[in-house]
Each structure stands twice: as C-alpha cells, then as structure tokens.
Write a protein that holds these residues in place. Structure first.
Motif, PDB file in Angstrom:
ATOM      1  N   UNK A  39       6.158   9.136 -10.169  1.00 25.80           N
ATOM      2  CA  UNK A  39       7.584   8.963  -9.913  1.00 25.80           C
ATOM      3  C   UNK A  39       7.870   7.614  -9.267  1.00 25.80           C
ATOM      4  N   UNK A  40       7.062   7.267  -8.269  1.00 27.67           N
ATOM      5  CA  UNK A  40       7.262   5.996  -7.570  1.00 27.67           C
ATOM      6  C   UNK A  40       7.030   4.823  -8.517  1.00 27.67           C
ATOM      7  N   UNK A  41       5.976   4.913  -9.328  1.00 27.27           N
ATOM      8  CA  UNK A  41       5.681   3.828 -10.273  1.00 27.27           C
ATOM      9  C   UNK A  41       6.812   3.653 -11.281  1.00 27.27           C
ATOM     10  N   UNK A  53       9.298  -4.055 -11.272  1.00 27.15           N
ATOM     11  CA  UNK A  53       8.162  -4.275 -10.377  1.00 27.15           C
ATOM     12  C   UNK A  53       6.941  -3.611 -11.007  1.00 27.15           C
ATOM     13  N   UNK A  54       5.921  -4.382 -11.308  1.00 23.40           N
ATOM     14  CA  UNK A  54       4.736  -3.860 -11.985  1.00 23.40           C
ATOM     15  C   UNK A  54       3.456  -4.051 -11.171  1.00 23.40           C
ATOM     16  N   UNK A  55       3.566  -4.718 -10.048  1.00 20.86           N
ATOM     17  CA  UNK A  55       2.396  -4.953  -9.213  1.00 20.86           C
ATOM     18  C   UNK A  55       2.690  -4.452  -7.804  1.00 20.86           C
ATOM     19  N   UNK A  56       1.997  -3.418  -7.382  1.00 27.68           N
ATOM     20  CA  UNK A  56       2.256  -2.806  -6.083  1.00 27.68           C
ATOM     21  C   UNK A  56       2.024  -3.780  -4.944  1.00 27.68           C
ATOM     22  N   UNK A  63       0.841  -1.203   0.000  1.00 24.09           N
ATOM     23  CA  UNK A  63       0.000   0.000   0.000  1.00 24.09           C
ATOM     24  C   UNK A  63       0.874   1.249   0.000  1.00 24.09           C
ATOM     25  N   UNK A  64       0.472   2.228  -0.814  1.00 27.85           N
ATOM     26  CA  UNK A  64       1.170   3.504  -0.832  1.00 27.85           C
ATOM     27  C   UNK A  64       0.923   4.249   0.482  1.00 27.85           C
TER      28      UNK A  64
END
Length: 238
Positions: free
Chosen positions: A120-122, A130-133, A105-106
């Motif tokens: 930016x974080x993504x 990494x493509x899935x949080x 979670x962000x």
C-alpha cells in the motif's frame, strides 16, 4: 393517475431537497467535503441515504427528512466542537497522523499499527512519482488516509544533484507536543526525553505542558512553542 402523482411528488422533492441539502452542506463547512475524515465520511453517507430514501419513496413524510437533515448537521457541528475541545475524544473518533517512513527507512511498527501493508505504501509513493525509498526524508499518513511525502533536498524540484550543488539536510519541524499531550515516540526519535522537555519548558517559564497547544523541534535545534489562548508563541534555539 397514481403513477403520475407519485412522479410529480418525486420531482417536487428533488426540487426542494437539493437546495436544502446544499444549505446543510455549506453550514457544515468545506472541511466535510475537502478532507473526509472518518466521522465526516459517515455523516455524508447517512445524509445521502436519508435524502435518497426521501426522493425514491413518495410514502416517506417529507418533513421527517428535513428534520433528520437538520439533526445530522447539528450533530456534526457538535462533534467537531467536542473534538477540538477534547483531543482524547478526537483520537477516538478519527485517525491520527502517523510517520511511516523516516530518513529513507520504513517504520514497520507504525505501519503495522496503522494496518498499512508495504504494498500500500509503495503504491501511494508511486502515485507521487516516488520510486526510491531512500529519496524519502519523511512520509506521513494523514487522518484522511493520504500520504504526505517530503523528499530529501537533492530530490526536490529542480534537484541540486542535477546542478552539481550539494545541499544541507532539509529543515522540518517534528511535533513533540499536540494540545498539551507529549508525543513520546517522536521525542524518542529525536533522542530526547521528558526531563529534557521539562527543562526546555521551564526556560520559557512554562510549568504545565497542558498549556502548550503546539510544540515542535527542528533540525536546527529550534524549539517552537505555541501556548493555548493564542497569546504566547516563540521559537528558541537549544
């Protein structure tokens, strides 16, 4: 003839200033090159400007450049020493690390405080493939602006998911004391409070939190403490 003499002077300055610049850089240490926190970045920027001006303008007194480089190197060493002695000063002169993702979670308030947009974080996550949080166990913005990411156990290396083997949650330390200062936000994430921490310190015969250089708590319920002076350390379960 004047152009020729100026050219010879420039060449002479390059030959003399570059070895001296190498010496100054080695004196300041690899940290200045390898990490580039804010102050170190400014030091290298100023150092480059001083050397560049000296090489480009034959009218600049060469000895003044040498003196400026020595003063810059000594100042950098002094600032690093003061930052190590005084954590509050260190906070003023550099960026602190910040947890921006926890358990998939962000942490919006942290991102807002650090002025990092979600884009930016993504992007930084994509740079690490990494493509899935939801696969991120914890992500930390370091002092130099890099993003450190720890994936959930099933997504690390050759994944347990691929091998159809279930794994327990990963075990990592959460720093709750840094150089005698309690990290209240991280303490709250652990659903702990200062009274709990004081009780834990008392069990280790520590009456003053300022004597603790580093304290961390992990998922196994282990409290790790390292006191100043490098003479006491230990890990206990509570």
């Amino acid at each position: 003839m004047e152009i020729f003499m100026d050219s010879v002077k420039v060449i002479g300055r390059i030959i003399t200033i570059l070895p001296f610049m190498l010496f100054i850089t080695l004196y300041m240490g690899k940290r200045s090159i390898g990490e580039l926190p804010v102050f170190d970045f400014l030091v290298i920027l100023v150092l480059g400007a001083v050397v560049g001006a000296d090489i480009a303008d034959p009218n600049i007194n060469h000895i003044h450049t040498i003196v400026a480089m020595i003063v810059i190197a000594l100042l950098e060493k002094l600032i690093v020493y003061l930052k190590m002695k005084n954590r509050k000063l260190g906070k003023i002169m550099t960026f602190e690390t910040a947890v921006v993702i926890y358990n998939g979670k962000f942490l919006y308030e942290k991102m807002k405080k650090e002025k990092y947009a979600i884009d930016n974080i993504l992007q930084m996550l994509r740079d690490k493939n990494v493509y899935n949080i939801e696969d991120v166990e914890i992500a930390i913005i370091e002092a130099n602006g890099d993003l450190s990411v720890k994936m959930i156990p099933s997504k690390e290396g050759v994944t347990r998911e691929d091998l159809k083997v279930e794994g327990e949650p990963g075990n990592f330390e959460i720093p709750i004391i840094l150089d005698g200062e309690i990290q209240l936000d991280l303490l709250r994430w652990l659903n702990k409070n200062e009274l709990w921490l004081e009780d834990m310190l008392a069990k280790r015969n520590i009456t003053d939190v300022n004597t603790v250089f580093y304290g961390a708590y992990n998922r196994k319920g282990e409290l790790y403490l390292f006191t100043k002076g490098w003479n006491k350390s230990g890990r206990s379960s509570y």
